[in-house]
Design an enzyme around this catalytic site. Structure first.
Site, PDB file in Angstrom:
ATOM      1  N   ILE A  44     -35.234 -10.501 -49.114  1.00  0.00           N
ATOM      2  CA  ILE A  44     -36.621 -10.150 -49.457  1.00  0.00           C
ATOM      3  C   ILE A  44     -37.613 -11.132 -48.844  1.00  0.00           C
ATOM      4  O   ILE A  44     -38.737 -10.745 -48.480  1.00  0.00           O
ATOM      5  CB  ILE A  44     -36.816 -10.026 -50.993  1.00  0.00           C
ATOM      6  CG1 ILE A  44     -38.084  -9.262 -51.299  1.00  0.00           C
ATOM      7  CG2 ILE A  44     -36.820 -11.376 -51.678  1.00  0.00           C
ATOM      8  CD1 ILE A  44     -38.121  -7.852 -50.762  1.00  0.00           C
ATOM      9  N   SER A  75     -34.017 -23.590 -47.802  1.00  0.00           N
ATOM     10  CA  SER A  75     -32.898 -22.666 -47.861  1.00  0.00           C
ATOM     11  C   SER A  75     -31.669 -23.392 -47.330  1.00  0.00           C
ATOM     12  O   SER A  75     -31.781 -24.220 -46.431  1.00  0.00           O
ATOM     13  CB  SER A  75     -33.214 -21.444 -46.980  1.00  0.00           C
ATOM     14  OG  SER A  75     -32.280 -20.430 -47.184  1.00  0.00           O
ATOM     15  N   ARG A  76     -30.522 -23.077 -47.912  1.00  0.00           N
ATOM     16  CA  ARG A  76     -29.302 -23.746 -47.452  1.00  0.00           C
ATOM     17  C   ARG A  76     -28.903 -23.253 -46.073  1.00  0.00           C
ATOM     18  O   ARG A  76     -28.317 -23.966 -45.295  1.00  0.00           O
ATOM     19  CB  ARG A  76     -28.178 -23.519 -48.466  1.00  0.00           C
ATOM     20  CG  ARG A  76     -28.495 -24.125 -49.838  1.00  0.00           C
ATOM     21  CD  ARG A  76     -27.580 -23.620 -50.905  1.00  0.00           C
ATOM     22  NE  ARG A  76     -27.538 -22.154 -50.942  1.00  0.00           N
ATOM     23  CZ  ARG A  76     -26.831 -21.449 -51.806  1.00  0.00           C
ATOM     24  NH1 ARG A  76     -26.098 -22.064 -52.702  1.00  0.00           N
ATOM     25  NH2 ARG A  76     -26.849 -20.129 -51.769  1.00  0.00           N
ATOM     26  N   LYS A  94     -39.300 -10.891 -58.785  1.00  0.00           N
ATOM     27  CA  LYS A  94     -38.810 -10.218 -59.982  1.00  0.00           C
ATOM     28  C   LYS A  94     -37.282 -10.236 -59.972  1.00  0.00           C
ATOM     29  O   LYS A  94     -36.710 -10.296 -58.893  1.00  0.00           O
ATOM     30  CB  LYS A  94     -39.314  -8.776 -60.078  1.00  0.00           C
ATOM     31  CG  LYS A  94     -39.177  -7.918 -58.829  1.00  0.00           C
ATOM     32  CD  LYS A  94     -37.879  -7.408 -58.317  1.00  0.00           C
ATOM     33  CE  LYS A  94     -36.782  -6.875 -59.129  1.00  0.00           C
ATOM     34  NZ  LYS A  94     -35.755  -6.228 -58.255  1.00  0.00           N
ATOM     35  N   ASP A 140     -31.471  -4.198 -61.592  1.00  0.00           N
ATOM     36  CA  ASP A 140     -32.272  -4.930 -60.582  1.00  0.00           C
ATOM     37  C   ASP A 140     -33.300  -3.984 -59.965  1.00  0.00           C
ATOM     38  O   ASP A 140     -34.497  -4.297 -59.973  1.00  0.00           O
ATOM     39  CB  ASP A 140     -31.365  -5.572 -59.518  1.00  0.00           C
ATOM     40  CG  ASP A 140     -32.186  -6.249 -58.443  1.00  0.00           C
ATOM     41  OD1 ASP A 140     -32.604  -7.408 -58.659  1.00  0.00           O
ATOM     42  OD2 ASP A 140     -32.458  -5.621 -57.402  1.00  0.00           O
TER      43      ASP A 140
HETATM   44  P1  NAP Z   1     -30.470 -12.642 -51.293  1.00  0.00           P
HETATM   45  O1  NAP Z   1     -30.856 -12.319 -49.893  1.00  0.00           O
HETATM   46  O2  NAP Z   1     -29.062 -12.384 -51.701  1.00  0.00           O
HETATM   47  O3  NAP Z   1     -30.782 -14.153 -51.684  1.00  0.00           O
HETATM   48  C1  NAP Z   1     -31.973 -14.817 -51.350  1.00  0.00           C
HETATM   49  C2  NAP Z   1     -31.680 -16.264 -51.007  1.00  0.00           C
HETATM   50  O4  NAP Z   1     -31.458 -17.012 -52.168  1.00  0.00           O
HETATM   51  C3  NAP Z   1     -30.444 -16.448 -50.165  1.00  0.00           C
HETATM   52  O5  NAP Z   1     -30.736 -16.305 -48.823  1.00  0.00           O
HETATM   53  C4  NAP Z   1     -29.993 -17.841 -50.518  1.00  0.00           C
HETATM   54  O6  NAP Z   1     -30.493 -18.736 -49.554  1.00  0.00           O
HETATM   55  C5  NAP Z   1     -30.631 -18.126 -51.865  1.00  0.00           C
HETATM   56  N1  NAP Z   1     -29.595 -18.252 -52.902  1.00  0.00           N
HETATM   57  C6  NAP Z   1     -28.720 -17.315 -53.317  1.00  0.00           C
HETATM   58  N2  NAP Z   1     -27.939 -17.804 -54.293  1.00  0.00           N
HETATM   59  C7  NAP Z   1     -28.322 -19.084 -54.477  1.00  0.00           C
HETATM   60  C8  NAP Z   1     -27.906 -20.117 -55.341  1.00  0.00           C
HETATM   61  N3  NAP Z   1     -26.909 -19.930 -56.216  1.00  0.00           N
HETATM   62  N4  NAP Z   1     -28.535 -21.303 -55.261  1.00  0.00           N
HETATM   63  C9  NAP Z   1     -29.539 -21.492 -54.396  1.00  0.00           C
HETATM   64  N5  NAP Z   1     -29.976 -20.550 -53.536  1.00  0.00           N
HETATM   65  C10 NAP Z   1     -29.378 -19.357 -53.590  1.00  0.00           C
HETATM   66  O7  NAP Z   1     -31.413 -11.869 -52.329  1.00  0.00           O
HETATM   67  P2  NAP Z   1     -32.698 -10.977 -52.086  1.00  0.00           P
HETATM   68  O8  NAP Z   1     -32.313  -9.571 -51.854  1.00  0.00           O
HETATM   69  O9  NAP Z   1     -33.622 -11.615 -51.134  1.00  0.00           O
HETATM   70  O10 NAP Z   1     -33.298 -11.016 -53.572  1.00  0.00           O
HETATM   71  C11 NAP Z   1     -33.878 -12.184 -54.114  1.00  0.00           C
HETATM   72  C12 NAP Z   1     -34.778 -11.781 -55.272  1.00  0.00           C
HETATM   73  O11 NAP Z   1     -35.761 -10.864 -54.772  1.00  0.00           O
HETATM   74  C13 NAP Z   1     -34.036 -11.039 -56.394  1.00  0.00           C
HETATM   75  O12 NAP Z   1     -34.508 -11.448 -57.636  1.00  0.00           O
HETATM   76  C14 NAP Z   1     -34.351  -9.576 -56.143  1.00  0.00           C
HETATM   77  O13 NAP Z   1     -34.367  -8.819 -57.338  1.00  0.00           O
HETATM   78  C15 NAP Z   1     -35.746  -9.674 -55.539  1.00  0.00           C
HETATM   79  N6  NAP Z   1     -36.071  -8.535 -54.676  1.00  0.00           N
HETATM   80  C16 NAP Z   1     -35.191  -8.100 -53.735  1.00  0.00           C
HETATM   81  C17 NAP Z   1     -35.483  -6.967 -52.978  1.00  0.00           C
HETATM   82  C18 NAP Z   1     -34.534  -6.444 -51.908  1.00  0.00           C
HETATM   83  O14 NAP Z   1     -34.811  -5.396 -51.334  1.00  0.00           O
HETATM   84  N7  NAP Z   1     -33.444  -7.108 -51.608  1.00  0.00           N
HETATM   85  C19 NAP Z   1     -36.690  -6.295 -53.170  1.00  0.00           C
HETATM   86  C20 NAP Z   1     -37.596  -6.814 -54.092  1.00  0.00           C
HETATM   87  C21 NAP Z   1     -37.275  -7.922 -54.829  1.00  0.00           C
HETATM   88  P3  NAP Z   1     -29.563 -19.887 -48.941  1.00  0.00           P
HETATM   89  O15 NAP Z   1     -28.119 -19.538 -49.188  1.00  0.00           O
HETATM   90  O16 NAP Z   1     -29.908 -19.912 -47.506  1.00  0.00           O
HETATM   91  O17 NAP Z   1     -29.980 -21.112 -49.672  1.00  0.00           O
END
Ligand code: NAP
Length: 307
Positions: free
Chosen positions: A11, A33-34, A87, A165
């Site tokens: 996101i 970010s890691r 969110k 979610d």
């Molecule tokens: P994602 O790509 O799986 O994770 C986002 C980032 O968070 C990862 O790149 C990772 O970065 C970091 N991360 C993950 N687990 C972690 C941990 N245990 N400790 C520290 N850093 C961690 O997720 P996403 O889809 O972007 O979603 C993130 C949030 O946005 C969620 O709450 C989701 O509901 C919301 N959201 C998502 C979407 C969608 O379409 N995907 C849409 C709207 C809102 P590093 O590993 O590089 O540190």
């Protein structure tokens, strides 16, 4: 204002980076970010180091999944930074209340964003519903998890909410547009036998006028997603589709075009206003309904899920 983006994943790259880059209010001054980074922007792998080395960055936007996010938010608030949360605002309601209390004590802004509330047609739907006598509200939120969350195991781990979610996006719109408060009165949650969160759910809500309010969530819907809210009222019919992007009232499309374009540009514009006034904006209504579903919902075990 300078802002740091934390958690450079799906996101952050899909929505936050373009919204910040195109905004007259913001400059993307650092990422944390890691693994991820954004070309040309100073990249940190350690959050505390960024907070210590960049006191000039007063605002952080947290795009991590909900479970790790609280710890980052608490550290940012303690360091006197304004915080914007993706969110859902936390893994639990108590976490969210704790963050709100901390932000007020530190006199910093905290914004629990609900991006779907910023969809184009939400204001039009809210305006139409204001004086209607409702008979039926049918929320259908069905998509293919493999398409929308490819390989994201956290959605199936405790605290990841599973099909809620995306479902919480529907609830964020519903709680914005309905004039009357509702509360959950029954739910059935379908948990794959090898996962910790549900892959489908049906919920029923109490409505003070006696309207039948239902929410149907499914994460195994092939093809195009269905993100719709249909309302039958004594006075007419409303259909919101495309997650709030399309609105039809009594068969006629709503043609109203809102000012600023896009959900995330609107969120960042609002964050700029909140920071100027030091405001805490954390509406937990969507999250409360999800918590109620997990509390009251009947648990049904279904076939295992593999990516
Ligand atoms: P994602 O790509 O799986 O994770 C986002 C980032 O968070 C990862 O790149 C990772 O970065 C970091 N991360 C993950 N687990 C972690 C941990 N245990 N400790 C520290 N850093 C961690 O997720 P996403 O889809 O972007 O979603 C993130 C949030 O946005 C969620 O709450 C989701 O509901 C919301 N959201 C998502 C979407 C969608 O379409 N995907 C849409 C709207 C809102 P590093 O590993 O590089 O540190």
């Amino acid at each position: 204002m300078q802002i740091a983006l934390v958690g450079i994943g799906k996101i952050a790259l899909d929505q936050h980076v373009p919204a910040i880059t195109d905004s007259p209010d913001w400059e993307l001054a650092a990422t944390v970010s890691r693994q991820g980074s954004v070309g040309g922007v100073p990249a940190f792998t350690d959050f505390d180091r960024m907070l210590a080395e960049r006191p000039d960055i007063r605002v952080v936007s947290l795009c991590l999944p909900p479970v790790p996010r609280f710890d980052y938010a608490a550290r940012a608030i303690r360091a006197g930074r304004h915080v914007m949360l993706e969110k859902p605002p936390g893994a639990t309601l108590s976490e969210c209340h704790a963050l709100a209390d901390m932000a007020r004590a530190q006199r910093v802004s905290l914004y629990a964003t609900w991006h779907s509330r910023q969809a184009d047609k939400v204001p039009g739907a809210k305006a139409w519903l204001k004086d209607k006598n409702l008979r039926r509200v049918t929320i259908t939120w069905k998509e293919d998890v493999r398409q929308w969350h490819p390989g994201q195991d956290w959605v199936f781990e405790a605290g990841g909410l599973g099909v809620f979610d995306p479902g919480i996006n529907a609830l964020s719109i519903l709680t914005e547009i309905l004039p009357d408060p509702i509360h959950l009165c029954a739910a059935e949650l379908h948990f794959p036998e090898n996962r910790e969160t549900p892959i489908a759910a049906n919920c029923r809500f109490y409505h003070p006028q006696g309207a039948e309010v239902t929410l149907d969530l499914d994460w195994l819907e092939p093809g195009s997603p269905t993100w719709s809210i249909e309302v039958v009222a004594e006075e007419g019919h409303m259909l919101m589709e495309n997650g709030g992007g399309k609105l039809t009232i009594d068969g006629a499309p709503d043609k109203c075009v809102p000012g600023l374009s896009g959900e995330y540009p609107r969120l960042y514009s609002q964050m700029a206003d909140l920071v100027k006034t030091g405001t805490v904006d954390i509406d937990l209504a969507p999250m409360r309904h999800v918590a109620d579903a997990f509390t009251l919902g009947k648990r049904v075990t279904v076939a295992p899920f593999e990516w």
